[in-house]
Design an enzyme around this catalytic site. Sequence first.
Site, PDB file in Angstrom:
ATOM      1  N   ASP A  32       0.859  -1.174   0.000  1.00 55.85           N
ATOM      2  CA  ASP A  32       0.000   0.000   0.000  1.00 55.85           C
ATOM      3  C   ASP A  32       0.898   1.227   0.000  1.00 55.85           C
ATOM      4  O   ASP A  32       2.090   1.141  -0.294  1.00 55.85           O
ATOM      5  CB  ASP A  32      -0.974  -0.015   1.188  1.00 55.85           C
ATOM      6  N   ALA A  33       0.325   2.395   0.334  1.00 52.40           N
ATOM      7  CA  ALA A  33       1.109   3.625   0.248  1.00 52.40           C
ATOM      8  C   ALA A  33       2.295   3.626   1.196  1.00 52.40           C
ATOM      9  O   ALA A  33       3.327   4.263   0.926  1.00 52.40           O
ATOM     10  CB  ALA A  33       0.211   4.824   0.530  1.00 52.40           C
ATOM     11  N   LYS A  68       0.651  -7.347  11.863  1.00 50.98           N
ATOM     12  CA  LYS A  68       1.183  -7.364  10.505  1.00 50.98           C
ATOM     13  C   LYS A  68       2.616  -6.843  10.513  1.00 50.98           C
ATOM     14  O   LYS A  68       2.898  -5.825  11.120  1.00 50.98           O
ATOM     15  CB  LYS A  68       0.321  -6.495   9.590  1.00 50.98           C
ATOM     16  N   LYS A 183      -6.743   1.610  -2.671  1.00 51.47           N
ATOM     17  CA  LYS A 183      -5.639   2.237  -1.977  1.00 51.47           C
ATOM     18  C   LYS A 183      -5.135   3.423  -2.808  1.00 51.47           C
ATOM     19  O   LYS A 183      -4.983   3.330  -4.029  1.00 51.47           O
ATOM     20  CB  LYS A 183      -4.504   1.243  -1.755  1.00 51.47           C
ATOM     21  N   ASN A 214      -3.947   5.471   3.825  1.00 54.12           N
ATOM     22  CA  ASN A 214      -3.019   4.859   4.787  1.00 54.12           C
ATOM     23  C   ASN A 214      -2.046   5.860   5.415  1.00 54.12           C
ATOM     24  O   ASN A 214      -0.841   5.608   5.515  1.00 54.12           O
ATOM     25  CB  ASN A 214      -2.248   3.707   4.146  1.00 54.12           C
ATOM     26  N   HIS A 314     -12.499  -2.316  11.039  1.00 52.48           N
ATOM     27  CA  HIS A 314     -11.356  -2.632  10.184  1.00 52.48           C
ATOM     28  C   HIS A 314     -11.002  -4.111  10.234  1.00 52.48           C
ATOM     29  O   HIS A 314     -10.867  -4.696  11.302  1.00 52.48           O
ATOM     30  CB  HIS A 314     -10.145  -1.815  10.650  1.00 52.48           C
TER      31      HIS A 314
END
Length: 384
Positions: A32-33, A68, A183, A214, A314
């Site tokens: 992602d970003a 994560k 995203k 993000n 989430h």
Amino acid sequence: MSHVQSPPAAPGAIAWIRLASVFLPLANPISDAKVLTGRQKPMTEIAILFVEIETGDGHRGLGFSYSKRAGGPGQFAHAREIAPTLIGEDPSDIARLWSKLAWAGASVGRSGLAVQAIGAFDVALWDLKAKRANLSLAKLLGSHRDSVRCYNTSGGFLHTPLDQLLANTDVSRAKGIGGIKLKVGQPDCALDIHRVETVRRHLGDAFPLMVDANQQWDRPTAQRMCRTFEQFNLVWIEEPLDCYDAEGHAALAAQFDTPIATGEMLTSVAEHWEFIRQRGADYLMPDGPRVGGITPFLKIAGLAEHAGLMLGPHFAMELHVHLAACYPTEPWVEHFEWLEPLFNERLETRDGRMIVPTRPGLGLTLSDRVAGWTAQEAEIGKRA
């Protein structure tokens, strides 16, 4: 496997606890970003902390938390330290036991990794309680609905080429999923705009579409991007700023018609309260395992309801489908299939909605594959 022996418990009390640290591999590295801006490496696995709690008369509950990239071994270590405090306790006293676990590790705080470890115990206790009542978790808590709106995130990551992105949206819609999240937050904002514009055109003007930055924008960039994205009729713009910038999020929420969503990175009731107090979100996005389980999640949901906020929990759909069903205002649940290999059961999606399971408790049992992904385990107490 390590074993910690404890005195025998009363028949209805907690007699045995099993902990497992499991590393679930992902089929493809996820970006992602945070990856494209150099803050993190691609994600290749998810660390799961499983907790099984059994009473002296044979009732059992299953709970889990996760992390994560880093933190899995730390969660397991903290859980192993505090688990013995539950032996001999009445599993129905969940609020008291949450506090007991929190005070057992109070010197490391009531947020972050410490409460994420507690979350796995808390979920297991609620699962056990619902099973003893022969009710689904949603029914035990008091549900408002038998299905919840759902949207897909896993098909919209930044590592996904645009043509594949469009194909993924078609797959999600064919599965009965009701929304798509993309995203954004790339160093080149023009690429974000092009992807969102292309997907919006592909989906049509009315189909629910969200974006998630993000936390990668500063305040001026967030202002510009939120203004640009107003034209795309988005359900929300998620995490446009740093996750602790309540003031900045509140300014965006007040200025733009497109709702602002945030909350997934917050790890306590207190942190969520700051956003609620400052009206830093239109959609609040608490994560049950991250905030310490169902007990604190319900507190956050109560505060959000009182403030008139919308809810979009989430990740961890296997848990959040139950919790979202209990929120008075129609929420959204995030569809991620990543955790599916851990369980024997599957959630059903139909007509844009996720069906709330009716099996007792969470309605989950561990798959045989979990054993092969288990890195550490420990047992506390003695089984009946």
